[in-house]
Design a protein around this motif. Sequence first.
Motif, PDB file in Angstrom:
ATOM      1  N   GLY A 188      -5.728  13.862  -4.122  1.00 11.89           N
ATOM      2  CA  GLY A 188      -5.338  12.719  -5.170  1.00 11.89           C
ATOM      3  C   GLY A 188      -5.912  12.844  -6.525  1.00 11.89           C
ATOM      4  O   GLY A 188      -5.916  11.768  -7.153  1.00 11.89           O
ATOM      5  N   ASN A 189      -6.801  13.846  -6.568  1.00  6.89           N
ATOM      6  CA  ASN A 189      -7.709  13.971  -7.920  1.00  6.89           C
ATOM      7  C   ASN A 189      -6.480  14.825  -9.115  1.00  6.89           C
ATOM      8  O   ASN A 189      -5.681  15.532  -8.660  1.00  6.89           O
ATOM      9  CB  ASN A 189      -8.783  14.761  -7.698  1.00  6.89           C
ATOM     10  N   ILE A 195      -0.901   6.520 -10.651  1.00  7.52           N
ATOM     11  CA  ILE A 195      -2.078   6.011 -10.049  1.00  7.52           C
ATOM     12  C   ILE A 195      -1.742   5.383  -8.585  1.00  7.52           C
ATOM     13  O   ILE A 195      -2.629   5.738  -7.616  1.00  7.52           O
ATOM     14  CB  ILE A 195      -2.613   4.871 -10.815  1.00  7.52           C
ATOM     15  N   ARG A 196      -0.814   4.693  -8.529  1.00  3.24           N
ATOM     16  CA  ARG A 196      -0.271   3.842  -7.233  1.00  3.24           C
ATOM     17  C   ARG A 196       0.116   5.229  -6.347  1.00  3.24           C
ATOM     18  O   ARG A 196      -0.318   5.010  -5.034  1.00  3.24           O
ATOM     19  CB  ARG A 196       0.858   3.278  -7.627  1.00  3.24           C
ATOM     20  N   PHE A 197       0.658   6.254  -6.414  1.00  5.43           N
ATOM     21  CA  PHE A 197       1.143   7.194  -5.674  1.00  5.43           C
ATOM     22  C   PHE A 197       0.016   7.875  -5.521  1.00  5.43           C
ATOM     23  O   PHE A 197      -0.224   8.503  -4.090  1.00  5.43           O
ATOM     24  CB  PHE A 197       2.228   8.228  -6.349  1.00  5.43           C
ATOM     25  N   SER A 198      -1.075   8.183  -6.149  1.00  2.00           N
ATOM     26  CA  SER A 198      -2.117   9.152  -5.967  1.00  2.00           C
ATOM     27  C   SER A 198      -2.981   8.614  -5.001  1.00  2.00           C
ATOM     28  O   SER A 198      -4.031   9.334  -4.512  1.00  2.00           O
ATOM     29  CB  SER A 198      -2.714   9.621  -7.441  1.00  2.00           C
ATOM     30  N   LYS A 199      -2.904   7.520  -4.984  1.00  4.05           N
ATOM     31  CA  LYS A 199      -3.842   6.413  -3.856  1.00  4.05           C
ATOM     32  C   LYS A 199      -3.495   6.692  -2.504  1.00  4.05           C
ATOM     33  O   LYS A 199      -4.020   6.163  -1.633  1.00  4.05           O
ATOM     34  CB  LYS A 199      -4.165   5.079  -4.454  1.00  4.05           C
ATOM     35  N   SER A 200      -2.343   7.165  -2.357  1.00  2.00           N
ATOM     36  CA  SER A 200      -1.851   7.430  -0.882  1.00  2.00           C
ATOM     37  C   SER A 200      -1.912   8.602  -0.725  1.00  2.00           C
ATOM     38  O   SER A 200      -1.959   9.588  -1.370  1.00  2.00           O
ATOM     39  CB  SER A 200      -0.315   6.794  -1.046  1.00  2.00           C
ATOM     40  N   ALA A 201      -1.817   8.658   0.795  1.00  4.10           N
ATOM     41  CA  ALA A 201      -1.978  10.158   1.500  1.00  4.10           C
ATOM     42  C   ALA A 201      -0.739  10.833   1.397  1.00  4.10           C
ATOM     43  O   ALA A 201       0.421  10.248   1.270  1.00  4.10           O
ATOM     44  CB  ALA A 201      -2.510  10.065   2.720  1.00  4.10           C
ATOM     45  N   GLN A 233       0.960  -1.396  -0.162  1.00  3.81           N
ATOM     46  CA  GLN A 233      -0.005  -0.076   0.088  1.00  3.81           C
ATOM     47  C   GLN A 233       0.808   1.288   0.031  1.00  3.81           C
ATOM     48  O   GLN A 233       0.234   2.328  -0.213  1.00  3.81           O
ATOM     49  CB  GLN A 233      -0.886   0.206   1.176  1.00  3.81           C
ATOM     50  N   ILE A 234       2.273   1.137   0.214  1.00  2.00           N
ATOM     51  CA  ILE A 234       2.970   2.276   0.347  1.00  2.00           C
ATOM     52  C   ILE A 234       3.676   2.535  -1.128  1.00  2.00           C
ATOM     53  O   ILE A 234       4.285   1.365  -1.651  1.00  2.00           O
ATOM     54  CB  ILE A 234       4.223   2.026   1.308  1.00  2.00           C
ATOM     55  N   PRO A 235       3.788   3.730  -1.420  1.00  2.92           N
ATOM     56  CA  PRO A 235       4.118   3.981  -3.153  1.00  2.92           C
ATOM     57  C   PRO A 235       5.726   3.442  -3.128  1.00  2.92           C
ATOM     58  O   PRO A 235       6.367   3.764  -1.980  1.00  2.92           O
ATOM     59  CB  PRO A 235       3.747   5.220  -3.319  1.00  2.92           C
ATOM     60  N   LYS A 236       6.135   2.847  -3.853  1.00  2.00           N
ATOM     61  CA  LYS A 236       7.654   2.481  -4.212  1.00  2.00           C
ATOM     62  C   LYS A 236       8.307   3.626  -4.577  1.00  2.00           C
ATOM     63  O   LYS A 236       7.733   4.480  -5.437  1.00  2.00           O
ATOM     64  CB  LYS A 236       7.807   1.342  -4.992  1.00  2.00           C
TER      65      LYS A 236
END
Length: 539
Positions: free
Chosen positions: A440-441, A383-389, A367-370
């Motif tokens: 994250g939009n 997309i992966r980063f944008s889903k993280s806070a 769940q943590i962006p690489k």
Amino acid sequence: MKSERRSIKKRLYISLSVVIIITVVSAISFFILSTINYRDKVISEYIKEKSSKAINHFSDKAILIENNIQLLTKWGQNGLIHLDDTSKIDLVFIPLIEDVKDIYAITLFEESGNEYEIKKENEAYLGRFYNEGKQDTDKAFRWKQMDKTGKEIGNWKGSIDYKPSKKDWFNNIQEDSLNLNWNKPYFSKSLNQRVISISSSWKSNDHVYYIVIHVLLKDVFGFFDIIELQQNEYAFLLSPEGDVYDFQGSKNAELSNQLSNNILVTPYYKNKIPEIAQAVNIWLDENKNTENSLPFRIDNTFYWLKFEYLNKDKKEYVLGIVVSESSFSVKIGESRFQSLLLSLLFVFAGVIAALFFILRYNRILRQIPKPGINNNNFERDIIRFSKSAESKTLEFKSTIRFNLRTEKNDKVIEQAWLKSVAAFLNTEGGVLLIGINDDGNYHGIEKDNFANLDKAGLHIKNLISKFIGLEYMKFVNIHSGTLDDKSIIALVCKQSSKPAYINIENDELFYIRIGPSSTKLSISQAVEHISNHGYKQLS
């Protein structure tokens, strides 16, 4: 992000270490404790079984003899037994000796010294009457031989050097008809055997009478064959004072066939049976402990010892049983195998727990962006980063220079993300996504009005070089692409090897990341941070 992933991995390693340590310690502890407990249980039960057989044997013998002497005492109290008519005594004593095979002889005497004794000799009975008033004459003793019915088949008179008051058991007798006394064993020269006696007394017509039943020691305490001693196992009888009784004619006969005294004391055993000598020493050193099984060692052999009082009420005789631990090697080996299997179950449970932690932390890590952006997978990574806070290593900005509120280009907007870049460089690195709002939009940088993404990237590079320094560009990678027809810029920052300042209006400012925000430090705070941060190169 690296820091967060590193922190999670650290927690994973700590959790796995704790699980491994707990599992290993639990498995080893369980194996050791279960083996010891099983060993102690097996040995205790084994010794208890043998001692119970001995105690039951003694109790059966003792109760039978005690009941009979109590019966004789009651008859004497009622005037049915006295020395005036020995023929009546014959009719009482002989059937009793016939019925109770353990009885060797019965003695009746009075305080004046007169005595009558009947004992069995082969298939006949020998009665002896002693007259204290005629002790120096040939009429002091009268003997008669009788058959099982009490019929006299011979008699004679004579004189021998004998007085009841000189016998070993005489000094132990008390004038208390309610108190039965098991007297100390004595050695019978005529039998070449150890003999033990029980006595009682009563008063009749102002005379005190004593009744004594004599039994072979080996018959009352002859439980050695019953308890089935194996190799390296010993059973012995001792007094509370630590004197060991010899049993001539029993399994212990080889201990002292030559001794004529009634007891064998500990020093004798030191050269013969050191296990018994050590056991007696433990009995005395442990304050006569009968509660627990006690271990001891001789050379390389381990032994276990248990003491039990045969007659717990009076505590006159102590049974000692010594067994070698090697006798239980097979059972203990089986127990160790079972304990090993259960210990392996502990290990298996630990493996399951470890897998649980690995899976749990893997889910968190996923769940943590690489860190980093792959240009070939730009859309997937964004997309992966944008889903993280937003976090210490991740921040979103809507535009490069356009102020959405005033709808104009604004240097404040540029300075805002430049502060974030400087903060990433001074902390642990991070990713700055421009064209994505705080939620994250995907907003895109179209309102920044650059001709293309390359122009936008060049503008960013020039601003970093101008306000932070060209030399810091080696720590910043610029990636760009589109997502849902929105132009996105990604700045991937590495931790700098030297402090990074942002120059705004000739004022050098020092920022670091604290949580999801960039924080300006005072001069003193910056100095402390720089000194503690471990930069490879300071300038």
